[in-house]
Write an enzyme that holds these catalytic residues in place. Structure first.
Site, PDB file in Angstrom:
ATOM      1  N   TYR A  30      18.552 -32.076  23.684  1.00  0.00           N
ATOM      2  CA  TYR A  30      19.974 -31.944  24.285  1.00  0.00           C
ATOM      3  C   TYR A  30      21.106 -32.652  23.838  1.00  0.00           C
ATOM      4  O   TYR A  30      21.104 -34.069  23.553  1.00  0.00           O
ATOM      5  CB  TYR A  30      19.825 -32.447  25.745  1.00  0.00           C
ATOM      6  CG  TYR A  30      18.948 -31.701  26.508  1.00  0.00           C
ATOM      7  CD1 TYR A  30      18.310 -30.467  26.419  1.00  0.00           C
ATOM      8  CD2 TYR A  30      18.193 -32.327  27.756  1.00  0.00           C
ATOM      9  CE1 TYR A  30      17.365 -29.860  26.977  1.00  0.00           C
ATOM     10  CE2 TYR A  30      17.374 -31.727  28.624  1.00  0.00           C
ATOM     11  CZ  TYR A  30      16.823 -30.579  28.239  1.00  0.00           C
ATOM     12  OH  TYR A  30      15.779 -30.050  29.043  1.00  0.00           O
ATOM     13  N   ASN A  86       7.456 -25.646  29.837  1.00  0.00           N
ATOM     14  CA  ASN A  86       7.694 -24.129  29.261  1.00  0.00           C
ATOM     15  C   ASN A  86       6.443 -23.591  28.729  1.00  0.00           C
ATOM     16  O   ASN A  86       6.192 -22.827  27.570  1.00  0.00           O
ATOM     17  CB  ASN A  86       8.587 -24.260  28.308  1.00  0.00           C
ATOM     18  CG  ASN A  86      10.306 -24.332  28.754  1.00  0.00           C
ATOM     19  OD1 ASN A  86      10.447 -23.609  29.653  1.00  0.00           O
ATOM     20  ND2 ASN A  86      10.687 -25.227  27.979  1.00  0.00           N
ATOM     21  N   ARG A 126      35.838 -16.960  31.657  1.00  0.00           N
ATOM     22  CA  ARG A 126      36.517 -18.389  31.204  1.00  0.00           C
ATOM     23  C   ARG A 126      35.783 -19.332  30.659  1.00  0.00           C
ATOM     24  O   ARG A 126      36.351 -20.283  30.095  1.00  0.00           O
ATOM     25  CB  ARG A 126      37.240 -18.771  32.324  1.00  0.00           C
ATOM     26  CG  ARG A 126      38.267 -17.894  33.266  1.00  0.00           C
ATOM     27  CD  ARG A 126      39.314 -18.777  34.327  1.00  0.00           C
ATOM     28  NE  ARG A 126      38.482 -19.398  35.070  1.00  0.00           N
ATOM     29  CZ  ARG A 126      38.319 -18.823  36.482  1.00  0.00           C
ATOM     30  NH1 ARG A 126      38.587 -17.591  36.427  1.00  0.00           N
ATOM     31  NH2 ARG A 126      37.742 -19.509  37.278  1.00  0.00           N
TER      32      ARG A 126
END
Length: 323
Positions: A51, A155, A220
């Site tokens: 991350y 996972n 956006r």
């Protein structure tokens, strides 16, 4: 480990300058969000080396600095994704080589500023040719040596769970799981039968089930936010938003926000130990924190299941009782 039903998820605080970033992020806001969650009683933080390519772990370490040992939360992180420092935009490679894992754990310990990692997980099945048995044995060895307290998989599917369990107990599984993505129900059932904890990630489906998203908001999103091009936010957006809207009446009955209902739905499944819930600012935490004590009624679950069926959102069983 006696963990709270919700934990702080630190994916988004990694920043936006990598392949799976959530857009630019202020570190001071990240630190404030982590500390606020702890002040509200959350007792674990889940991050990963990948991350922000190490940045999230560094921010977690910064947020926990100065907290007395007896008050520190559990720290969970992951290994198995290796990146090229010279090309931050490239997707990290899925590496399971035991020598690489040993280097990774030392780097994570340094960034997190801890002497032992409470839960260490293989982020994804390896794609470098390393058999699952080899990288799982590496984690079992780290657990035996005391570098990590518990070993888990993230996972990984049922066949890999069963193969890993033959070598040594899988302490936990971290699957994606929400009212939109329900495919991990089979693995969660296996975990319930094998005394393996489950901490699900993305129970709000990256914000889609918070009740704050719209097609305009997706438009956006900054270009360095991975969600902007993902099918959940493009081709499947309308059905997903319809399901999010269906959570609003349930939330009103319980006097909470839809985000809390989304997380409570994931927690309602037998075998789910806790839910990883992200936040980028302290105020976002107030929206999902009540999920820890929210018990959805059978009628609530039937209503949500009916909405799943009518909207066609996602895949997998629509109710904890249908798994």
């Amino acid at each position: 480990m006696d963990i709270t039903r919700v934990g702080f998820g630190a994916w988004a605080i990694g920043g936006g300058d990598w392949a799976f970033g959530w857009g630019d992020q202020e570190d001071a806001q990240s630190v404030a969000a982590i500390r606020y969650s702890l002040e509200q009683g959350v007792n674990w933080v889940d991050t990963a080396a990948a991350y922000g390519l190490g940045h999230s772990e560094e921010i977690v370490g910064r947020a926990l600095k100065g907290i007395p040992d007896g008050d520190r939360p559990y720290v969970f992180t992951k290994c198995g994704l290796v990146w090229d420092p010279s090309d931050r935009a490239a997707k990290p490679r899925r590496v399971g080589a035991p020598d690489s894992i040993r280097r990774q754990v030392e780097e994570s310990l340094r960034r997190l500023r801890v002497e032992r990692i409470d839960l260490y997980q293989v982020h994804w099945p390896a794609e470098d040719g390393t058999p699952m048995e080899e990288y799982w044995q590496a984690l079992l060895d780290l657990r035996a040596e005391g570098k990590i307290r518990a070993a888990g998989l993230s996972n990984h599917d049922l066949s890999r769970l069963e193969a890993a369990e033959k070598l040594g107990h899988v302490d936990s599984l971290q699957p994606p799981f929400s009212a939109i993505h329900r495919e991990a129900a089979t693995e969660i059932g296996w975990c319930a039968a094998h005394d393996t904890g489950v901490i699900v990630y993305s129970p709000m489906q990256a914000g889609l089930l918070t009740g704050t998203f719209s097609r305009d908001r997706v438009g956006r999103l900054p270009d360095n936010d991975w969600r902007k091009k993902h099918r959940d936010f493009t081709t499947n957006l309308e059905s997903n938003l319809a399901l999010a809207h269906a959570l609003v009446p349930v939330a009103r009955r319980h006097e909470v926000r839809p985000a809390a209902v989304a997380v409570a739905w994931a927690l309602a499944w037998d075998g789910v130990t806790g839910a990883i819930v992200g936040a980028r600012r302290p105020d976002q935490i107030d929206g999902w924190l009540p999920a820890a004590g929210l018990e959805l009624t059978p009628d609530d679950l039937k209503e949500i299941a009916a909405a799943i069926e009518s909207t066609g959102a996602g895949e997998g069983p629509a109710s904890p009782h249908a798994a």
